[in-house]
Design a protein around this motif. Sequence first.
Motif, mmCIF file in Angstrom:
data_model
loop_
_atom_site.group_PDB
_atom_site.id
_atom_site.type_symbol
_atom_site.label_atom_id
_atom_site.label_comp_id
_atom_site.label_asym_id
_atom_site.label_seq_id
_atom_site.Cartn_x
_atom_site.Cartn_y
_atom_site.Cartn_z
ATOM 1 N N LEU A 1 0.791 -1.108 0.218
ATOM 2 C CA LEU A 1 -0.012 0.109 0.114
ATOM 3 C C LEU A 1 0.713 1.238 0.006
ATOM 4 N N PHE A 2 1.682 1.306 0.776
ATOM 5 C CA PHE A 2 2.657 2.330 0.660
ATOM 6 C C PHE A 2 3.412 2.554 -0.571
ATOM 7 N N MET A 3 3.982 1.705 -1.061
ATOM 8 C CA MET A 3 4.774 1.769 -2.605
ATOM 9 C C MET A 3 3.780 2.278 -3.538
ATOM 10 N N THR A 4 2.502 1.598 -3.628
ATOM 11 C CA THR A 4 1.379 1.892 -4.307
ATOM 12 C C THR A 4 1.138 3.463 -4.420
ATOM 13 N N SER A 5 0.837 3.871 -3.212
ATOM 14 C CA SER A 5 0.587 5.272 -2.961
ATOM 15 C C SER A 5 1.534 6.097 -3.388
ATOM 16 N N LEU A 6 2.982 5.755 -3.162
ATOM 17 C CA LEU A 6 4.052 6.675 -3.627
ATOM 18 C C LEU A 6 4.167 6.600 -5.004
ATOM 19 N N VAL A 7 4.234 5.742 -5.686
ATOM 20 C CA VAL A 7 4.465 5.455 -7.254
ATOM 21 C C VAL A 7 3.291 6.420 -7.842
ATOM 22 N N VAL A 8 2.078 6.087 -7.484
ATOM 23 C CA VAL A 8 0.834 6.728 -7.861
ATOM 24 C C VAL A 8 0.815 8.245 -8.007
ATOM 25 N N SER A 9 1.434 8.533 -6.568
ATOM 26 C CA SER A 9 1.495 10.303 -6.446
ATOM 27 C C SER A 9 2.549 10.876 -7.419
ATOM 28 N N ASN A 10 3.526 9.945 -7.872
ATOM 29 C CA ASN A 10 4.524 10.628 -8.865
ATOM 30 C C ASN A 10 4.000 10.595 -10.349
ATOM 31 N N LEU A 11 3.145 9.698 -10.720
ATOM 32 C CA LEU A 11 2.425 9.623 -11.875
ATOM 33 C C LEU A 11 1.416 10.789 -12.177
ATOM 34 N N ILE A 12 0.521 10.925 -11.314
ATOM 35 C CA ILE A 12 -0.566 11.980 -11.378
ATOM 36 C C ILE A 12 -0.380 13.556 -10.960
ATOM 37 N N PHE A 13 0.935 13.776 -10.784
ATOM 38 C CA PHE A 13 1.035 15.015 -10.050
ATOM 39 C C PHE A 13 0.641 16.264 -10.788
ATOM 40 N N GLN A 14 0.642 15.984 -12.169
ATOM 41 C CA GLN A 14 0.628 17.335 -12.954
ATOM 42 C C GLN A 14 -0.818 17.918 -12.951
ATOM 43 N N LYS A 15 -1.906 17.059 -12.574
ATOM 44 C CA LYS A 15 -3.246 17.684 -12.451
ATOM 45 C C LYS A 15 -3.340 18.483 -11.103
ATOM 46 N N PHE A 16 -3.717 19.668 -11.120
ATOM 47 C CA PHE A 16 -4.220 20.212 -10.004
ATOM 48 C C PHE A 16 -5.597 20.482 -9.762
ATOM 49 N N PHE A 17 -6.056 20.498 -8.542
ATOM 50 C CA PHE A 17 -7.436 20.716 -8.242
ATOM 51 C C PHE A 17 -7.635 21.765 -7.310
ATOM 52 N N TYR A 18 -8.909 22.230 -6.991
ATOM 53 C CA TYR A 18 -9.054 22.990 -5.963
ATOM 54 C C TYR A 18 -10.236 22.693 -4.965
ATOM 55 N N TRP A 19 -10.197 23.102 -3.809
ATOM 56 C CA TRP A 19 -10.970 22.754 -2.558
ATOM 57 C C TRP A 19 -11.188 24.165 -1.860
#
Length: 234
Positions: free
Chosen positions: A19-37
Amino acid sequence: MNQKNLFLAHRIYLLLGALFMTSLVVSNLIFQKFFYWYPFNITIFGANLFEVSVGILPYPITFLITDLISEIYGKKAANQIVVTGIFASLFSMAIIYTANAVPATSWSPVNDIKFTSVFGSTAIAVLASMMAYLFAQFIDIQIYHYWKIVTKGKHLWLRNNFSTFLSQFIDTLTVLLLLCFFGKIEWTKFAGLLISGFLFKVLMALFDTPFLYLGVYLFRRRFNLKVNEEIQLI
């Protein structure tokens, strides 16, 4: 601890690591999209609170997992997960580079231009993430165990939040410095994104505290652990 419980503890440790490594790798892959809250109508240095990368969503999970492993399995086991995560990031980057290098067919739903526009900055993302990751995760583990010794295993919320707050600030600062330096983000957005990103991570750290308590409770109940007692895998 008998052999059956030790085997189960190993399996849970591997699951947490996955779970740790999946979260880490995925965060590297999707970082270019920004969202707002926008829970509050606040603007900080020209940036609305909160405007953050979607890569920030899975990343706090890594700190929750390392805190849980630190609490139950000890400092050495937590550091092993961190080091393994580095290799996972490097391996994922090698795969992406290979995929980007081979030419797309004329009928491919995703052509070379689209693929490169999404994943072409992955090298910078992984570099920035890994630099921040190295600093933040090791500092998180060090501070966590410092407070664990000081509090003699009590006040779980204290070491969980104090360690995460500082390490998350270092993580956010390092990533933004590198991304701005390489021209992926404008320097004018640096201060606003730094504050927004850090405050968002603080909220996530506060939110995950009950889950850490639940995880520690379940571990201690299942393996009959006393306060401050750790499972020795090796």
